[in-house]
Design a protein around this motif. Structure first.
Motif, PDB file in Angstrom:
ATOM      1  N   ARG A  91      38.380  32.644  34.557  1.00 31.25           N
ATOM      2  CA  ARG A  91      38.941  31.428  35.144  1.00 31.25           C
ATOM      3  C   ARG A  91      40.112  31.740  36.069  1.00 31.25           C
ATOM      4  O   ARG A  91      40.189  31.231  37.206  1.00 31.25           O
ATOM      5  N   GLU A  92      41.029  32.588  35.622  1.00 28.59           N
ATOM      6  CA  GLU A  92      42.210  32.892  36.421  1.00 28.59           C
ATOM      7  C   GLU A  92      41.865  33.729  37.649  1.00 28.59           C
ATOM      8  O   GLU A  92      42.439  33.527  38.728  1.00 28.59           O
ATOM      9  N   ALA A  93      40.936  34.664  37.511  1.00 28.67           N
ATOM     10  CA  ALA A  93      40.563  35.513  38.644  1.00 28.67           C
ATOM     11  C   ALA A  93      39.903  34.709  39.755  1.00 28.67           C
ATOM     12  O   ALA A  93      40.017  35.040  40.936  1.00 28.67           O
ATOM     13  N   LEU A  94      39.222  33.612  39.395  1.00 26.94           N
ATOM     14  CA  LEU A  94      38.542  32.788  40.393  1.00 26.94           C
ATOM     15  C   LEU A  94      39.497  31.887  41.165  1.00 26.94           C
ATOM     16  O   LEU A  94      39.140  31.399  42.248  1.00 26.94           O
ATOM     17  N   GLY A  95      40.663  31.636  40.638  1.00 28.58           N
ATOM     18  CA  GLY A  95      41.625  30.788  41.339  1.00 28.58           C
ATOM     19  C   GLY A  95      41.068  29.398  41.598  1.00 28.58           C
ATOM     20  O   GLY A  95      40.533  28.751  40.689  1.00 28.58           O
ATOM     21  N   ASP A  96      41.131  28.936  42.856  1.00 31.61           N
ATOM     22  CA  ASP A  96      40.637  27.597  43.192  1.00 31.61           C
ATOM     23  C   ASP A  96      39.136  27.584  43.468  1.00 31.61           C
ATOM     24  O   ASP A  96      38.572  26.545  43.812  1.00 31.61           O
ATOM     25  N   LYS A  97      38.478  28.749  43.342  1.00 33.91           N
ATOM     26  CA  LYS A  97      37.021  28.888  43.486  1.00 33.91           C
ATOM     27  C   LYS A  97      36.523  28.618  44.897  1.00 33.91           C
ATOM     28  O   LYS A  97      35.330  28.376  45.102  1.00 33.91           O
ATOM     29  N   ALA A  98      37.411  28.674  45.853  1.00 31.81           N
ATOM     30  CA  ALA A  98      37.006  28.450  47.240  1.00 31.81           C
ATOM     31  C   ALA A  98      36.040  29.540  47.695  1.00 31.81           C
ATOM     32  O   ALA A  98      36.312  30.734  47.527  1.00 31.81           O
ATOM     33  N   GLY A  99      34.913  29.131  48.244  1.00 29.55           N
ATOM     34  CA  GLY A  99      33.965  30.060  48.824  1.00 29.55           C
ATOM     35  C   GLY A  99      32.961  30.684  47.879  1.00 29.55           C
ATOM     36  O   GLY A  99      32.070  31.410  48.320  1.00 29.55           O
ATOM     37  N   ILE A 100      33.075  30.413  46.564  1.00 26.48           N
ATOM     38  CA  ILE A 100      32.126  31.032  45.642  1.00 26.48           C
ATOM     39  C   ILE A 100      30.815  30.237  45.601  1.00 26.48           C
ATOM     40  O   ILE A 100      30.774  29.041  45.878  1.00 26.48           O
ATOM     41  N   ARG A 101      29.743  30.914  45.207  1.00 26.37           N
ATOM     42  CA  ARG A 101      28.433  30.270  45.145  1.00 26.37           C
ATOM     43  C   ARG A 101      28.346  29.248  44.015  1.00 26.37           C
ATOM     44  O   ARG A 101      27.504  28.379  44.030  1.00 26.37           O
ATOM     45  N   ARG A 102      29.151  29.407  42.998  1.00 24.58           N
ATOM     46  CA  ARG A 102      29.267  28.481  41.870  1.00 24.58           C
ATOM     47  C   ARG A 102      28.134  28.619  40.862  1.00 24.58           C
ATOM     48  O   ARG A 102      28.373  28.678  39.669  1.00 24.58           O
ATOM     49  N   TYR A 103      26.906  28.651  41.328  1.00 22.90           N
ATOM     50  CA  TYR A 103      25.754  28.730  40.435  1.00 22.90           C
ATOM     51  C   TYR A 103      25.183  30.154  40.406  1.00 22.90           C
ATOM     52  O   TYR A 103      25.186  30.858  41.417  1.00 22.90           O
ATOM     53  N   GLY A 104      24.664  30.522  39.249  1.00 19.91           N
ATOM     54  CA  GLY A 104      23.980  31.806  39.133  1.00 19.91           C
ATOM     55  C   GLY A 104      22.991  31.769  37.990  1.00 19.91           C
ATOM     56  O   GLY A 104      23.236  31.113  36.969  1.00 19.91           O
ATOM     57  N   SER A 105      21.872  32.448  38.152  1.00 22.10           N
ATOM     58  CA  SER A 105      20.891  32.532  37.069  1.00 22.10           C
ATOM     59  C   SER A 105      20.138  33.844  37.183  1.00 22.10           C
ATOM     60  O   SER A 105      19.991  34.405  38.281  1.00 22.10           O
TER      61      SER A 105
END
Length: 207
Positions: A91-105
């Motif tokens: 959670r902390e490493a992702l910060g505000d999660k800007a630009g991440i794909r969000r989903y993964g499977s």
């Protein structure tokens, strides 16, 4: 899920160190989401170390974990609290999660075992787990604690996490497939995509 943690984060990258001490465990964990799959793990439970090393290697995360737990009682606090701290680190490493794909499977085969893992880094914890191990222990790890580990990760990270064992006979293979499928799905979900501006949400936030 209590206990205060000290969080040390680098300003310019997705690296973080989390230190958490309770009466039951003393944990120092470092995570780099953009690593090379390097791991230095010591939890006092050999098979658990092996699973975390596989997670780091196959997710291309650099992971260091030094865990001292009350193993004279059993492995529950050690495994669960390691999950809590890993979730906090994600959670902390992702910060505000800007630009991440969000989903993964990812569906991952390991000999007789086939594990499916799906992740949404939405900020809202939810955990669904469907697996029945054929053995009560693998090495020194109680297989029922694997569920507790992933539950702790999902709630501490604020992620929607689904894990299903689609096939499997050998508990070692099943556990290994599970940790590796989680690693691959998390690598995809935390990956950056230049097309994404800000957080991938119609709300504008993944809090």
């Amino acid at each position: 899920m209590g206990g205060k943690a000290q969080i040390i984060k680098a300003d310019t990258d997705r690296r973080v160190q989390v230190i958490r001490k309770t009466k039951e465990t003393d944990i120092s964990l470092g995570l780099d989401l953009d690593g090379a799959g390097l791991a230095h793990i010591h939890t006092g439970i050999g098979f658990f170390d092996h699973m975390l090393e596989g997670f780091a290697r196959h997710g291309f995360f650099d992971l260091q974990a030094e865990v001292k737990g009350d193993l004279e009682v059993d492995g529950h606090h050690t495994v669960e609290d390691t999950g809590i701290v890993l979730g906090q680190a994600i959670r902390e490493a992702l910060g505000d999660k800007a630009g991440i794909r969000r989903y993964g499977s990812f569906a991952l085969p390991m000999d007789d075992a086939l594990s499916l893992c799906a992740i949404d880094l939405c900020g809202r914890p939810y955990f669904d787990y469907q697996c029945v191990f054929t053995a009560e222990r693998v090495g020194e790890l109680d297989t029922e604690l694997i569920r507790e580990f992933f539950y702790a990760v999902s709630y501490a990270a604020g992620m929607n996490l689904h894990i299903r064992m689609l096939a499997g006979v050998n508990s070692h293979h099943m556990a290994e497939a599970m940790f590796k499928s989680f690693a691959k799905a998390l690598d995809e979900a935390t990956g950056m995509d230049a097309r994404i501006k800000g957080a991938l949400s119609t709300k504008g936030s993944l809090a």
